[in-house]
Design a protein around this motif. Structure first.
Motif, PDB file in Angstrom:
ATOM      1  N   ASP A 182       0.855  -1.181   0.000  1.00 45.99           N
ATOM      2  CA  ASP A 182       0.000   0.000   0.000  1.00 45.99           C
ATOM      3  C   ASP A 182       0.890   1.228   0.000  1.00 45.99           C
ATOM      4  OD1 ASP A 182      -2.092   1.734   0.219  1.00 45.99           O
ATOM      5  OD2 ASP A 182      -2.259   1.525   2.406  1.00 45.99           O
ATOM      6  N   GLU A 191     -11.490 -10.170  -1.368  1.00 47.94           N
ATOM      7  CA  GLU A 191     -12.098  -8.835  -1.453  1.00 47.94           C
ATOM      8  C   GLU A 191     -13.578  -8.948  -1.792  1.00 47.94           C
ATOM      9  OE1 GLU A 191     -10.053  -6.181  -4.068  1.00 47.94           O
ATOM     10  OE2 GLU A 191      -8.080  -6.568  -3.158  1.00 47.94           O
ATOM     11  N   ARG A 232     -16.758  -7.850   0.628  1.00 45.97           N
ATOM     12  CA  ARG A 232     -17.766  -6.827   0.258  1.00 45.97           C
ATOM     13  C   ARG A 232     -19.165  -7.377   0.445  1.00 45.97           C
ATOM     14  NH1 ARG A 232     -14.305  -5.519  -4.047  1.00 45.97           N
ATOM     15  NH2 ARG A 232     -12.990  -3.763  -3.399  1.00 45.97           N
ATOM     16  N   ARG A 262      -8.008  -5.432   3.153  1.00 45.32           N
ATOM     17  CA  ARG A 262      -8.016  -4.234   2.320  1.00 45.32           C
ATOM     18  C   ARG A 262      -9.433  -3.650   2.223  1.00 45.32           C
ATOM     19  NH1 ARG A 262      -5.645  -5.604  -2.926  1.00 45.32           N
ATOM     20  NH2 ARG A 262      -4.849  -7.281  -1.599  1.00 45.32           N
ATOM     21  N   VAL A 263     -10.393  -4.533   2.017  1.00 45.67           N
ATOM     22  CA  VAL A 263     -11.773  -4.068   1.902  1.00 45.67           C
ATOM     23  C   VAL A 263     -12.243  -3.449   3.223  1.00 45.67           C
ATOM     24  CG1 VAL A 263     -14.160  -4.816   1.616  1.00 45.67           C
ATOM     25  CG2 VAL A 263     -12.382  -5.660   0.071  1.00 45.67           C
ATOM     26  N   ARG A 305     -10.437  -1.976   5.426  1.00 45.71           N
ATOM     27  CA  ARG A 305      -9.819  -0.668   5.597  1.00 45.71           C
ATOM     28  C   ARG A 305     -10.567   0.383   4.769  1.00 45.71           C
ATOM     29  NH1 ARG A 305      -4.359  -0.599   3.374  1.00 45.71           N
ATOM     30  NH2 ARG A 305      -4.187  -2.460   4.656  1.00 45.71           N
ATOM     31  N   GLU A 306     -10.816   0.017   3.508  1.00 45.16           N
ATOM     32  CA  GLU A 306     -11.572   0.918   2.639  1.00 45.16           C
ATOM     33  C   GLU A 306     -12.907   1.313   3.264  1.00 45.16           C
ATOM     34  OE1 GLU A 306     -10.167  -1.123  -1.528  1.00 45.16           O
ATOM     35  OE2 GLU A 306     -12.319  -0.793  -1.183  1.00 45.16           O
TER      36      GLU A 306
END
Lengths: 345, 345
Positions: A292, B234, B238, B263-264, B266-267
């Motif tokens: 990242d 991911e 979601r 990652r998802v 965090r987003e």
DNA sequence: GACGATTGTGAGAGCGCTCTCGCAACCGCC
DNA sequence: GGCGGTTGCGAGAGCGCTCTCACAATCGTC
């Protein structure tokens, strides 16, 4: 229970087809010079009996084994931490399989194993060898060379001995490094640092040289030595930040190193790529895509490298037996790299 | 130039030592029943001539090859993206080397290759096979079984055919999954989701089963199917966030999946582990240590798994030739896992 | 229709090793 | 000193294949 039925021999096939062993042998090996009618009869007998030639018997007389050793020197576990190795193996495997050769894998583990490998090669179990020589001081290449087995190296062997006649396949580490650094200068960066890899490996040396090609009179303090690991990358990045707080770009010797550097940069509050642009090397997917921001890096076609190594070796093997005057000996190959732009630079 | 000198034969050694071929053979194979004086004389001759037995000739009569095939079915490149494979190979290699066996690597690439592999095995080039069977519908195990070659599988083969007599080494996927989920419940989490792996693989099924063991009447919407890749992770994450916004923990089928999920999360602005705790599986180092936060995960000893596979196979091979009534056939082994606590849960 | 030239086939040696078998040489015993 | 019983060693067959070489069959040619 599973009493393995004795496998049919040439003799058996010959009897069934009503021909001699010699004729069956000819058919099995291509069928040249045998009349069509007989070829068919033999083929039929082969199928019916499920005949498969005994490789040992064949090797005994032909002195060919249709087998190639792949030797991976593995002083460190690093080799296993990246998919490099597996990809090369895959390339090698594909090429060998396509030419009906077997892949005998020899993983070596320190000095003791060298003797073992040398003995194995000298024992004539395989027709040739593919060797990944990782370190400058590795005695393995020498041992292998003296065993007289045709060999192709993966990566330019950094080897002090006789190098004439040494065939290797490498990626253009130096050129790739140049591309990376030029990309950084193209972005307007001027304080471009390099975190080198373990300098006892030619790939690390070549990448450093590529960096120097572009940064002709770089501040020597902009160069730090890592070791191809994330931890090494972190350490080197800390040094760099301390020595040169004005650093605005980093070219790391590989992706793992870059990942370590990224982490330190984030801790230090530097934004990537805004404050500091970062480029890696290898395009090692599980890493380069997970960082990242996602890592801009230099890609090399590892699988192709493996395939090419095998191809060169097989060509050499074909060349040898026929003592034709001067079929051109294969020479080394250096594969190109491409810059993969992602978010980090 | 490098004219390979003809390798010395038993005959040559015998002549030099002033004994018969048979005696040299005896000495080379252990020296039982030969007087000490002669043993020494023969050993000396062997050394002086640099004699190495011709394996092909030996195999021809003994029907032993001291070679084992390692077959890796690789319909996807996934195998190569993780160090799994390399580590298992290393374990296998160590064990085989210790018993003077060679490792013949067969990578298969889709259906066409199956026939090739079957033929190879039937051809009796190797004494046994180690097989990584990844998919439920893979025909390879069947083919191999019918080739009559002693075989040990890596991972429980999810195979619909006859399973009696099938020997495999696996990790305790179910137990490991249970440990992971229990750890999450221990943290007080109640809405614990599972992102499963590709369910055509027994490891994915077993991990899901382990999850269910603990979450006996889990909300079915808490289970999403991934495919062992970050992208799959991911996607699944979601879905989960949408279906169950109140999710407070995720047990992912492997580390790559977990990385994608992280990652998802965090987003989506969820803090890990505060809002959502995450656990992976495999302890695949370059990934598990690089994620942010570092991943809590279930570790399995991959190398040991390889070593064990080799050991079971070699034991079976030793057992076979001597038709002793009932030396106990080796049976399958399931290796334990351990939970590695890092920052994510 | 008899001739060398060409092509197709089989007999047999031999690749380097292991392993059975028989013969010496040696042992202790009566 | 003659007897069965060991023990140590060599002669020789044979593992399944390839490959040379000689011979048989076929051809075209005059």
């Amino acid at each position: 229970m599973t009493e393995t039925a004795p496998r049919p021999t040439l003799e058996a096939v010959a009897a069934r087809a009503g021909v001699s062993r010699a004729t069956v042998s000819r058919v099995v090996n291509g069928g040249d010079g045998v009349r069509e009618r007989l070829v068919e009869r033999v083929r039929k007998a082969v199928d019916e009996l499920g005949y498969v030639p005994n490789q040992a018997a064949r090797s005994l007389v032909t002195r060919r084994h249709d087998a190639v050793a792949v030797i991976v020197a593995e002083p460190e576990t690093r080799v296993f931490a990246d998919p490099f190795f597996a990809l090369q193996l895959r390339g090698i495997s594909k090429e060998l399989t396509a030419h009906d050769n077997q892949l005998v894998l020899l993983l070596t583990e320190g000095r003791d194993d060298h003797a073992r490998v040398a003995r194995y090669l000298a024992g004539g179990h395989v027709d040739g060898a593919l060797v990944f020589s990782l370190h400058l001081d590795d005695p393995l290449p020498g041992l292998i060379q003296s065993a007289g087995v045709p060999t192709v190296f993966g990566g330019r062997p950094g080897w002090s001995g006789e190098t004439r006649g040494v065939v290797y396949v490498d990626v253009d580490n130096r050129g790739g490094a140049r591309d990376a650094v030029r990309h950084l200068t193209g972005l307007g960066r001027t304080r471009i640092a390099h975190i080198a890899g373990a300098l006892d490996q030619t790939s690390a040396v070549d990448r450093l040289d590529g960096y120097r090609d572009v940064m002709v009179d770089a501040d020597p303090r902009l160069i730090a030595e890592g070791d191809f690991t994330p931890a090494g990358g972190e350490r080197a990045m800390r040094e760099l930040l301390e020595r040169c707080p004005d650093v605005d770009a980093v070219f790391a010797a590989n992706d793992l190193t870059a990942a370590g550097a990224l982490r330190v940069l984030r801790e230090a509050g530097r934004r990537v790529p805004d404050d500091v642009a970062v480029i890696g090397f290898d395009d090692m997917l599980p890493v380069a895509e997970q960082t990242d921001p996602a890592l801009t890096t230099v890609r090399q076609d590892i699988e192709e490298m493996g395939r090419l190594m095998a191809r060169l070796l097989l060509r050499e093997l074909d060349r040898r037996p026929s003592d034709e005057p001067v079929a051109p000996a294969p020479s080394s190959v250096v594969l190109p790299t491409t810059l993969v732009r992602r978010a980090s630079a």
